[in-house]
Write a protein that holds these residues in place. Structure first.
Motif, mmCIF file in Angstrom:
data_model
loop_
_atom_site.group_PDB
_atom_site.id
_atom_site.type_symbol
_atom_site.label_atom_id
_atom_site.label_comp_id
_atom_site.label_asym_id
_atom_site.label_seq_id
_atom_site.Cartn_x
_atom_site.Cartn_y
_atom_site.Cartn_z
ATOM 1 N N PHE A 194 0.976 -1.312 -0.120
ATOM 2 C CA PHE A 194 0.141 0.156 0.020
ATOM 3 C C PHE A 194 0.860 1.119 0.094
ATOM 4 C CE2 PHE A 194 -2.464 -3.350 1.639
ATOM 5 C CZ PHE A 194 -3.906 -3.185 0.970
ATOM 6 N N LEU A 195 0.394 2.321 -0.339
ATOM 7 C CA LEU A 195 1.101 3.616 -0.603
ATOM 8 C C LEU A 195 0.576 4.594 0.038
ATOM 9 C CD1 LEU A 195 3.550 4.807 -2.099
ATOM 10 C CD2 LEU A 195 1.915 5.101 -4.227
ATOM 11 N N ILE A 196 1.382 5.435 0.488
ATOM 12 C CA ILE A 196 0.931 6.976 1.091
ATOM 13 C C ILE A 196 1.969 7.853 0.418
ATOM 14 C CG2 ILE A 196 1.178 8.614 2.670
ATOM 15 C CD1 ILE A 196 -0.272 7.011 4.455
ATOM 16 N N VAL A 197 1.516 9.170 -0.091
ATOM 17 C CA VAL A 197 2.170 10.169 -0.757
ATOM 18 C C VAL A 197 1.585 11.447 -0.305
ATOM 19 C CG1 VAL A 197 2.972 11.394 -2.801
ATOM 20 C CG2 VAL A 197 2.461 8.916 -2.868
ATOM 21 N N SER A 198 2.409 12.032 0.711
ATOM 22 C CA SER A 198 1.930 13.213 1.523
ATOM 23 C C SER A 198 3.109 14.025 1.976
ATOM 24 C CB SER A 198 0.951 12.717 2.454
ATOM 25 O OG SER A 198 0.561 13.685 3.279
ATOM 26 N N ARG A 199 2.867 15.301 2.315
ATOM 27 C CA ARG A 199 3.496 15.948 3.386
ATOM 28 C C ARG A 199 3.343 15.483 4.797
ATOM 29 N NH1 ARG A 199 2.201 22.213 1.600
ATOM 30 N NH2 ARG A 199 3.259 22.159 -0.518
#
Length: 364
Positions: A194-199
């Motif tokens: 699974f992936l998270i792309v975030s500040r």
């Protein structure tokens, strides 16, 4: 026609900066104003007019964070006499410029300032919220007066428009942002991470995904940087990987291979979810904010109802019950294209400017 463009600051690149860049494409001869900027943006836009005092100081990212109470004075100090049209791009203070009655001011509002109007969501520390409350009380009064000076407001989502109505009692025109990532052909079978792309800020709720990954022993890749990174690394188990800030091409590669993007925060719009869908990557999103206007439940992703480990865990476990078609995700993502944004924005600006001129002709 003499035009000026105004942005909060040019310190880091994000969704708001991408929108500003697109607006600049529409008005390449416009003068640019901001509070403070990094030199890398000067090479992109040419001459930028900013606060001379703040621009001379080092550690510009720290100045923006800790001297935020000075920003109303900075933006009110700019002289826009002689301009026919000023467009501000604001998530904090840039809409607070002052213009004459002969100048039309249109604000593209990414969000009312979160730390002013949603402090319980924004601040993780009760002490910081208490210390800043006297200043922020004054800033809320200033902010409401500043919005009254704006001739027309564009909002980046219905969710943002609702907040603008609640906090300022102003109507706004919806102009959705856009995604512009080019996605390579995804692999036949998506990987098991699974992936998270975030500040990485506390209000982004990345810790929820990490705690779920720890509990279920699932692979999670976290892309991004921010002040919350040290805390998140301390709580992360062996199945969680941090990449830091990576190139757009590498982000696209991860989106093309990930099982799903986890989107645990309440965003005003949330362009990352749209970018994932363009890469045929379904989204597991919190069911509030802008995600409700982009992700189609059980077609391009699923929602979880509470920002809790239990709620997100259930969504992750339920995810495999659904069979998401990549073409549905792509089709939805492409509904938020740059071409549509540019056309909608330019038509809306023309309409509001003509209304402004007509109203002044009637007065005169």
């Amino acid at each position: 026609m003499k035009i000026a463009l105004v942005h909060d600051s040019f310190i880091q690149s994000g969704g708001a900066e991408s929108v500003f860049e697109a607006i600049f494409e529409l008005y390449p001869e416009a003068d640019i104003f901001t509070s403070i900027y990094d030199k890398k943006f000067a090479s992109r836009y040419g001459k930028i007019k900013a606060s001379r005092l703040l621009q001379r100081l080092p550690f510009k990212d720290k100045i923006e964070k800790f001297a935020y109470f000075l920003m109303p004075l900075v933006f009110e100090s700019f002289d826009f006499s002689g301009y026919d049209l000023v467009i501000s791009s604001s998530a904090r203070f840039s809409h607070g410029i002052t213009t004459s009655s002969k100048t039309c001011h249109i604000c593209y509002m990414h969000s009312p300032a979160r730390f002013l109007w949603e402090p319980f969501d924004y601040f993780s520390s009760n002490l910081i919220r208490l210390i800043t409350s006297p200043i922020n009380l004054w800033l809320r009064i200033w902010d409401q007066a500043a919005v009254e000076r704006v001739d027309a407001i564009f909002a980046n989502s219905n969710y943002t428009a609702e907040k603008i109505k609640k906090f300022y009692n102003r109507d706004s025109t919806i102009v959705y942002p856009f995604q512009s990532k080019e996605c390579r052909q995804p692999v036949e079978k998506r990987k098991d991470f699974f992936l998270i792309v975030s500040r990485l800020s506390r209000w982004k709720q990345t810790d929820l995904a990490i705690l779920v990954a720890n509990k279920l022993k699932i692979k999670l890749v976290v892309v991004g940087e921010g002040e919350d990174l040290p805390r998140l690394k301390r709580m992360a188990g062996k199945t969680v990987t941090f990449t830091g800030r990576i190139s757009d091409s590498n982000v696209v590669d991860l989106m093309s291979r990930a099982k799903a993007l986890i989107f645990p925060q309440k965003e005003d719009f949330g362009i990352t979810a749209v970018e994932a869908m363009v890469c045929k990557c379904p989204v597991i999103a919190f069911s509030e904010g802008g995600a409700l206007e982009t992700v189609i439940n059980e077609e391009t992703g699923i929602f979880f109802n509470d920002q809790t480990v239990v709620s997100l865990e259930k969504a992750v476990l339920d995810f495999d019950k659904f069979h998401f078609k990549g073409e549905n995700c792509v089709r939805r993502g492409k509904e938020f294209s740059k071409e549509i944004f540019l056309k909608t924005f330019s038509v809306s600006v023309k309409r509001e400017y003509e209304k402004f001129l007509q109203s002044h002709q009637e007065i005169n």
